[in-house]
Scaffold this active site. Structure first.
Site, PDB file in Angstrom:
ATOM      1  N   HIS A 166      -6.160   1.834  -4.310  1.00  0.00           N
ATOM      2  CA  HIS A 166      -4.959   1.280  -3.497  1.00  0.00           C
ATOM      3  C   HIS A 166      -4.423  -0.115  -3.803  1.00  0.00           C
ATOM      4  CE1 HIS A 166      -8.224  -1.167  -0.433  1.00  0.00           C
ATOM      5  NE2 HIS A 166      -8.360  -0.903  -1.887  1.00  0.00           N
ATOM      6  N   CYS A 209       0.788  -1.259   0.102  1.00  0.00           N
ATOM      7  CA  CYS A 209      -0.114  -0.072   0.138  1.00  0.00           C
ATOM      8  C   CYS A 209       0.952   1.187   0.129  1.00  0.00           C
ATOM      9  CB  CYS A 209      -0.973   0.019   1.098  1.00  0.00           C
ATOM     10  SG  CYS A 209      -0.321  -0.003   2.922  1.00  0.00           S
ATOM     11  N   HIS A 254      -2.697   0.890   6.789  1.00  0.00           N
ATOM     12  CA  HIS A 254      -2.804   0.964   5.473  1.00  0.00           C
ATOM     13  C   HIS A 254      -3.143   2.427   4.831  1.00  0.00           C
ATOM     14  CE1 HIS A 254      -3.982  -1.192   1.951  1.00  0.00           C
ATOM     15  NE2 HIS A 254      -5.303  -0.163   1.834  1.00  0.00           N
TER      16      HIS A 254
END
Length: 386
Positions: A361, A301, A349
């Site tokens: 993402h 990420c 994240h």
């Protein structure tokens, strides 16, 4: 008198079978023991529901995400420390060369002093070809003595500096070793969590997997609904702001004063960068998530966000924990395309906001870079990097 033979018929011994008392008793005891154990044993744990499995798997993936950020941090620290160690070792080597050069120079001075000191000055004067040559040589020796003193002082200084560099390099190597140990530990933690998650999923029946997929669809639908609601709110806000600008422009036109109604230079500059960021991010859609990866064939990420913003000329740090500290914090209602949205309380994240409540993402192991609602996970906060 001879013994008379017996006329009695000999009795035949009959072998009778008797119960094996010991064996029977042991068998009965075993049955009793087993019965007792069965009665007292703890009941088997019930199989977890699909909802519980989903929560467990999500938690494991989240923990793996946290461990991935720890891995990224350790890897970055290790790389930086390696560069520092290399620089220190190179500096130490240069100082050693300079020290050896000074040592050779001192040796030359010592040899010259030995040669000149073997004859008394008066004898040297009389043995010289001419008096002037003696005086020239004497002045040279005086100058060499002065240079020697400076060389000795320089030598001592260089010795101290070289020793200090060696100590610094040794400490940096120790720090590097610690960073590499943390790197190995973080890597093992990631692999352990992912293995556990895969093991849980592999034990599901086809029916249970179908139910789990249905739960995922329900979760995605709810997240999408929230994203659409945010998009409506943002559109309404933008419309109201545009109407206010137009109204202000009419009033200014009526009063004869002109006012710039377009976006500010700062806004337009950020929008230009955001376009580059999103163009890059869209081009990565479909590429696999791989923990610790920074491209170009796969990403985690924070690797994706770092690479995307680099396209716009902005260097972001490697981890989510550091990226969240860059730029300006913005509220969810004020998000603009290009902003970074962070998730979970541990900030493990991150995604790139693309507008309308959606983001691009790299989700998790086993998934590809994709567009998704920012409400798919609990939002921690958002930043505008530039």
């Amino acid at each position: 008198m001879p013994a008379l033979a017996s006329h009695r018929k000999p009795r035949t011994r009959v072998r009778t079978t008797t119960p094996a008392v010991g064996l029977t008793t042991a068998a009965l005891a075993s049955v009793t023991l087993l019965s007792t154990q069965s009665a007292t044993a703890a009941p088997a744990e019930p199989k977890p529901s699909i909802e519980e499995v989903q929560k467990k798997v999500d938690a494991l993936y989240r923990q793996a995400g946290t461990a991935t950020q720890q891995y990224n941090k350790a890897k970055s620290a290790s790389a930086e420390q390696r560069s520092k160690v290399d620089a220190l070792l190179e500096a130490a080597a240069k100082r050693a060369d300079k020290l050896n050069e000074t040592r050779r120079e001192l040796g030359n001075y010592a040899a010259a002093q030995y040669r000149s000191g073997s004859i008394a000055p008066t004898a040297t004067f009389f043995l010289a070809d001419d008096p002037q040559s003696y005086f020239d040589q004497d002045q040279l020796m005086a100058r060499m003595t002065s240079q020697q003193q400076k060389a000795v002082a320089d030598f001592r200084t260089q010795q101290k500096e070289a020793a200090a560099k060696r100590v610094e390099a040794t400490k940096s190597l120790e720090t590097l070793t610690e960073s590499q140990a943390t790197l190995r530990t973080s890597k093992q933690q990631v692999q352990t969590k992912l293995t556990e998650a895969r093991s849980l999923l592999s034990e599901l029946t086809a029916e249970e997997k179908a139910r789990l997929a249905e739960l995922e669809r329900e979760k995605e639908a709810e997240a999408k609904r929230k994203a659409e609601e945010l998009a409506r709110q943002q559109a309404a806000k933008e419309k109201a702001e545009q109407a206010a600008k137009e109204e202000a422009a009419k009033e200014d036109a009526g009063s004869g004063t002109g006012t710039e109604t377009g976006g500010t230079g700062s806004d337009s500059g950020y929008a230009s960068k955001a376009e580059k960021v999103l163009a890059f991010a869209r081009a990565q859609i479909g590429k696999p998530y791989v923990w610790g990866a920074t491209g170009p064939s796969s990403y985690d990420c924070s690797g994706l966000t770092q690479a995307a913003w680099k396209e716009a000329g902005v260097d972001l740090p490697r981890t989510t924990w550091d990226q969240v500290e860059v730029g300006t914090r913005v509220a969810t209602a004020d998000l603009q395309p290009g902003d970074l949205v962070f998730f979970y309380d541990d900030i493990s994240h991150v995604g790139i906001y693309k507008g309308d409540g959606m983001m691009i993402h790299a989700p998790k192991p086993g998934a590809n870079v994709r567009e998704e609602s920012i409400y798919y996970m609990p939002i921690y906060g958002s930043v505008r990097p530039a």
